[in-house]
Design a protein around this motif. Structure first.
Motif, PDB file in Angstrom:
ATOM      1  N   CYS A 173      -4.929   3.849   3.322  1.00  0.00           N
ATOM      2  CA  CYS A 173      -4.185   3.243   4.422  1.00  0.00           C
ATOM      3  C   CYS A 173      -2.861   3.977   4.563  1.00  0.00           C
ATOM      4  CB  CYS A 173      -3.943   1.759   4.176  1.00  0.00           C
ATOM      5  SG  CYS A 173      -2.840   1.045   5.402  1.00  0.00           S
ATOM      6  N   VAL A 175      -0.351   3.077   6.297  1.00  0.00           N
ATOM      7  CA  VAL A 175       0.787   2.155   6.333  1.00  0.00           C
ATOM      8  C   VAL A 175       1.142   1.714   4.908  1.00  0.00           C
ATOM      9  CG1 VAL A 175       1.698   0.036   7.325  1.00  0.00           C
ATOM     10  CG2 VAL A 175       0.047   1.384   8.614  1.00  0.00           C
ATOM     11  N   CYS A 176       0.126   1.282   4.152  1.00  0.00           N
ATOM     12  CA  CYS A 176       0.351   0.858   2.764  1.00  0.00           C
ATOM     13  C   CYS A 176       0.562   2.063   1.842  1.00  0.00           C
ATOM     14  CB  CYS A 176      -0.821   0.029   2.254  1.00  0.00           C
ATOM     15  SG  CYS A 176      -1.111  -1.474   3.191  1.00  0.00           S
ATOM     16  N   HIS A 186      -6.036  -2.411   8.400  1.00  0.00           N
ATOM     17  CA  HIS A 186      -4.676  -2.846   8.108  1.00  0.00           C
ATOM     18  C   HIS A 186      -4.292  -3.854   9.176  1.00  0.00           C
ATOM     19  CE1 HIS A 186      -0.633  -2.592   6.433  1.00  0.00           C
ATOM     20  NE2 HIS A 186      -0.261  -2.862   7.672  1.00  0.00           N
ATOM     21  N   CYS A 193      -3.167  -4.770   4.068  1.00  0.00           N
ATOM     22  CA  CYS A 193      -4.526  -4.367   4.374  1.00  0.00           C
ATOM     23  C   CYS A 193      -5.454  -5.545   4.090  1.00  0.00           C
ATOM     24  CB  CYS A 193      -4.942  -3.176   3.509  1.00  0.00           C
ATOM     25  SG  CYS A 193      -4.776  -1.594   4.365  1.00  0.00           S
TER      26      CYS A 193
END
Ligand SMILES: [Zn+2]
Ligand SMILES: [Zn+2]
Length: 426
Positions: A173, A175-176, A186, A193
């Motif tokens: 991911c 973003v994570c 996500h 997530c």
């Protein structure tokens, strides 16, 4: 009446836009007006405004807007989570002072209190549970979670960021900034997530929010119209019935509504919001239950959709996996808690011609066969609705000695073949 109509229209517009944003990208809705609107809103309109802005302010406005948009969409921050919490809390703050005193029975009060509480609990659990981060410490057990299906997931591929072999069904991911086990997607509403360890909380969050919005909406209508029915026995919730039954004109019907809403405009507005958002939440819940039924995830459904295109174009081939296949234990787990191994491998070729039968680079044995549709291939990760649900809610239940696993016979021999066609009804 004017303000109420405006509020209703604004709420309706926001609900519709949210619907398009959520569902417009889904492969199942490709080539529908929803996906067309999605492209219009997210691709064509922004590019039009960028061109306009380049002419007028030489791009200053759009570059700061892009920065804000990227921050909102691609960075991990709780903005949308807080918005969701505020929407829930302000809605209840406006609704409850009028509605609560009118609830007479202790049973209604109890069910109302539980419906209010549950979305908060599941929001907390979805947002703050580790969704299944893959770390060097848990990498060995994460590799044993699912077998590779040689269709969507292939052994021997490492994550460029985490420098770890990617377990089957996992996804990095951005973003994570980590790899997540059985990554569904996500979710900006939970700022986390949705993965192997919080998928069940996410489903329960959707279910409890769906129930809350429906309950709040129906109860609100009941409380508002109770007084209207009392004073105007000829009133009916459906304007055409009031017209046919009692000769009530639409204007009279609207006047009774505005009279009924006088005591609680705030509760009325929240009731309307609840009724309009409820179908959206039920729709999202239905879609995620559908994915569980199909034995797939949001991420995998997109991969299946790509395969469907390759197959239609005639670039996809399959062949059997050898029964006594020797695994490359350097990149593949020796055993998985998932009670089935793959028996098909699928490849795409650039030329449209089948690969060579003796190609040592490609797994499997025997001749290659053209596949034209998802109905010709199997989805290894689909064990049937019940077992898929067990895998979502109690994943450790399947984390047992593979010889003792009783689910679907514990192996390929007794396992019913689950076709990938389910996913798109193709
Ligand atoms: Zn990664
Ligand atoms: Zn994430």
């Amino acid at each position: 009446m004017g303000t109420l109509t405006t509020i209703a229209l604004i709420i309706l517009f926001i609900t519709f836009m949210t619907f398009v944003t959520f569902f417009g990208r889904l492969p199942a809705l490709r080539n529908t007006p929803i996906s067309f609107l999605h492209r219009l809103i997210w691709i064509h309109l922004p590019s039009f405004f960028t061109t306009l802005d380049n002419r007028l302010t030489s791009g200053r406005f759009s570059s700061s807007f892009t920065r804000l948009f990227n921050y909102l969409m691609n960075d991990r921050h709780p903005t949308i989570l807080i918005f969701f919490l505020l929407l829930l809390t302000i809605g209840e703050y406006l609704y409850l002072p009028t509605a609560w005193p009118q609830l007479s029975s202790p049973l209604t009060k109890t069910t109302a209190a539980i419906s209010i509480l549950l979305p908060y609990i599941f929001l907390y659990l979805s947002a703050f549970t580790d969704p299944g981060y893959i770390t060097p410490q848990n990498h060995t057990s994460e590799m044993a979670r699912y077998p590779y299906d040689f269709t969507l997931f292939h052994p021997g591929i490492s994550c460029h960021t985490c420098f770890l072999l990617k377990p089957a069904r996992s996804k990095h991911c951005s973003v994570c900034k980590r790899c997540i086990a059985k990554n569904d997607h996500h979710c900006i509403f939970i700022n986390n997530c949705v993965g192997a360890n919080n998928h069940h909380y996410f489903l329960l969050l959707l279910l409890s929010t769906a129930i809350l919005t429906l309950y709040g909406g129906v109860l609100g209508i009941h409380l508002i119209t109770k007084k209207m029915y009392l004073y105007f026995p000829q009133f009916n919730l459906l304007p055409w019935k009031a017209n046919h039954g009692a000769g009530m004109t639409l204007t009279q019907w609207l006047v009774i509504w505005s009279w009924g809403l006088q005591d609680g405009v705030a509760m009325g507005a929240v009731t309307l919001l609840a009724l309009l958002t409820s179908p959206l939440v039920w729709g999202l819940l239905g879609y995620h239950i559908w994915l569980v039924y199909c034995g797939t995830t949001t991420n995998e459904s997109m991969k299946w959709s790509d395969w469907q295109y390759e197959m239609r174009e005639g670039f996809a081939y399959k062949r059997r996996m050898a029964k006594n296949r020797q695994k490359d234990l350097g990149v593949e787990p020796g055993w998985t808690r998932w009670p089935a191994e793959t028996e098909q491998i699928i490849v795409r070729t650039e030329s449209g011609n089948p690969p060579a039968e003796d190609d040592k680079e490609l797994a499997g044995v025997g001749p290659w066969e053209n596949v034209w549709a998802l109905k010709d291939v199997e989805n290894l990760y689909d064990l049937g609705f019940w077992d898929n649900l067990v895998d979502v809610f109690v994943p450790w239940y399947m984390f047992r000695d593979p010889k003792k696993v009783s689910l679907n016979g514990g192996g390929l021999k007794n396992r019913k073949k689950r076709r990938a066609r389910k996913i798109y009804l193709a």
